[in-house]
Enzyme design. Structure first.
Site, short mmCIF file in Angstrom:
data_model
loop_
_atom_site.label_atom_id
_atom_site.label_comp_id
_atom_site.label_asym_id
_atom_site.label_seq_id
_atom_site.Cartn_x
_atom_site.Cartn_y
_atom_site.Cartn_z
N HIS A 74 39.57 73.29 -67.81
CA HIS A 74 39.74 71.85 -67.93
C HIS A 74 38.41 71.14 -67.82
CE1 HIS A 74 40.14 72.96 -63.60
NE2 HIS A 74 39.23 71.99 -63.49
N ASP A 92 37.44 80.27 -62.64
CA ASP A 92 38.35 79.42 -61.89
C ASP A 92 39.64 79.20 -62.69
OD1 ASP A 92 38.81 77.40 -59.67
OD2 ASP A 92 38.96 76.11 -61.43
N HIS A 141 38.18 79.23 -50.55
CA HIS A 141 37.97 77.80 -50.35
C HIS A 141 39.24 76.97 -50.52
CE1 HIS A 141 37.54 77.71 -54.82
NE2 HIS A 141 37.99 76.49 -54.69
N ARG A 180 32.83 84.24 -61.71
CA ARG A 180 34.18 83.99 -61.21
C ARG A 180 34.80 82.95 -62.14
NH1 ARG A 180 36.81 79.70 -58.80
NH2 ARG A 180 38.49 80.23 -57.33
N GLU A 207 40.60 83.84 -60.69
CA GLU A 207 41.48 83.32 -59.67
C GLU A 207 42.89 83.22 -60.24
OE1 GLU A 207 42.03 79.24 -57.03
OE2 GLU A 207 41.34 79.17 -59.10
#
Length: 446
Positions: free
Chosen positions: A92, A194, A289, A192, A221
């Protein structure tokens, strides 16, 4: 081999550079840096990093392109070198209250690009005289509603909390690939990804199958909180891609094992019981987090001592790449009880000792020596023993010494106690609410 990842959450690049020597000395093999794509330079809130304005510029409140190059260089000069992974947001774009909110970066930003040389100094790739995305590049649907989180199509194609959701058109895919290739060429060792469960398989394959990117370490993730969610999101991800992922199934198993009334037996063979990801696809963790920083997940927080015990488990077991979370007390304003819980992780002697044990026994097979509802004892190869007692009472545990160096002198990496192991059977004392990580003395010098 050093593989433990230090997550420098929302940390300024210069501060990470200054901490590289400490991170190296603590035994870490990699650093996960915050999302580097262009976000509000004045926005110090952590969530700003997860709202990119443009792929083509590396600039945020945390620093810019030159600091990233300096960080990569310093990490790669250590011996052994520290790998640098970038947190990447490509599902996004930023949620901005402005006219033509689906044009990125927008006319106001393009005007800044023309007059402020800072942006060209922090150029990653492309032509800043032109816009990057237009309304045709987005899935223009409504937000994902609470009752839709188990609907895979809605999770993939719906908006996440008003964040404009990119589609998988050829233009979008080209820009995502160009951006990741440019970052790989800068020297990043991995990424990574997201919110990867919100992306189509086509979008994932677009970069994962690109030669320059496929040679890097990739993990995503895929956030889940139940067996039902795992069936819908994790299982297809494992089948359809080769990328590693956060081991949310193991994290769920850890939470269940350490809760009141839970059993540590669940942690003896979690992968074989479909309670963990395959060992070669897993990034293991006990805190990330999202858990302390999003109120909806704070019920997933472990008790502080259980978190310590769980770290001993993921750093003691075989399989998976452990990730250690570090922050700068940014949750304290809303949750004062968090103060100093995840700060100065490189200086915590318990984590330091656990990583030292992990590095010493890396690649050694794991075998269970004893298991009960409150106690778990296993060995790593013939020279390492991990013992965890989650209960409130002391335990004397007897186990078979086959497979261990015998006789052998061992030192507990955490508490520095010493013991001599001998005989066919051995009885180990484990105080309440403690973990022990015994290493044969010859390995303590490694």
């Amino acid at each position: 081999m050093r593989d433990v990842i230090f997550h420098a959450f929302n940390c300024k690049y210069k501060d990470i550079i200054n901490a590289v020597d400490k991170i190296h000395d603590a035994g870490y093999g990699a650093i996960l840096i915050p999302p580097p794509l262009y976000s509000d330079k004045n926005g110090d809130q952590w969530w700003q990093r997860y709202q990119p304005k443009d792929y083509r510029v590396l600039l945020s409140h945390l620093g810019g392109k030159q600091e990233l190059l300096d960080l990569i260089q310093k990490c790669h000069e250590t011996d052994p070198k520290i790998r640098v992974y970038a947190d990447i947001v490509i599902n996004h774009m930023a949620n901005e209250s402005r006219a033509e909110r689906l044009n990125f970066p927008g006319e106001a930003e393009l005007n800044k690009y023309r007059t402020d040389p800072t942006f060209k100094d922090n150029l990653l790739y492309g032509n800043l005289n032109e816009g990057l995305f237009s309304p045709w590049d987005f899935n223009q649907t409504s937000n994902i509603q609470n009752h839709e989180w188990s609907n895979r199509d809605r999770v993939i194609f719906g908006n996440l909390s008003d964040l404009p959701d990119l589609n998988d058109s050829p233009w979008v895919l080209l820009q995502q690939r160009n951006m990741l290739v440019a970052l790989a060429n800068m020297g990043f060792d991995g990424f990574r990804i997201d919110a990867i469960k919100h992306m189509t398989e086509r979008m994932i394959d677009n970069f994962a199958d690109c030669e320059q990117i496929a040679s890097k370490y990739l993990f995503g993730e895929v956030l889940t909180g139940s067996d039902h969610d795992e069936n819908i999101f994790i299982d297809p991800f494992i089948r359809e891609t080769w990328i590693s992922a956060y081991d949310f199934p193991l994290f769920q198993t850890i939470r269940e094992a350490f809760r009141i009334g839970g059993s540590l037996r669940r942690l003896a063979h979690p992968e074989a019981e479909d309670n963990a990801l395959p060992w070669h696809r897993a990034v293991t963790f006990v805190i990330n987090h999202d858990i302390p920083y999003n109120d909806g997940f704070r019920t997933w927080l472990l008790d502080r001592q259980d978190e310590h015990l769980a770290y001993a488990y993921i750093l003691g077991k075989d399989g998976g790449v452990p990730l250690i979370f570090s922050d700068q007390n940014e949750s304290v304003g809303k949750h004062p009880e968090d103060r100093d819980r995840w700060t100065k992780i490189t200086e915590r002697p318990d984590i330091f000792s656990m990583i030292s044990f992990h590095n010493a026994v890396h690649g050694e097979p794991m075998a269970i020596l004893y298991e009960s509802d409150t106690v778990l004892v296993f060995r790593r190869g013939n020279m390492g023993i991990v013992a965890i007692n989650k209960g409130g009472t002391e335990n004397w545990v007897e186990f078979n010494t086959w497979g261990l160096k015998n006789p052998g002198n061992y030192t507990d990496s955490i508490h520095k106690h010493r013991m001599k192991l001998s005989g066919n059977r051995f009885t180990l004392y484990i105080p309440p609410r403690t973990a022990q990580m015994w290493l044969e003395d010859e390995l303590h010098s490694i």
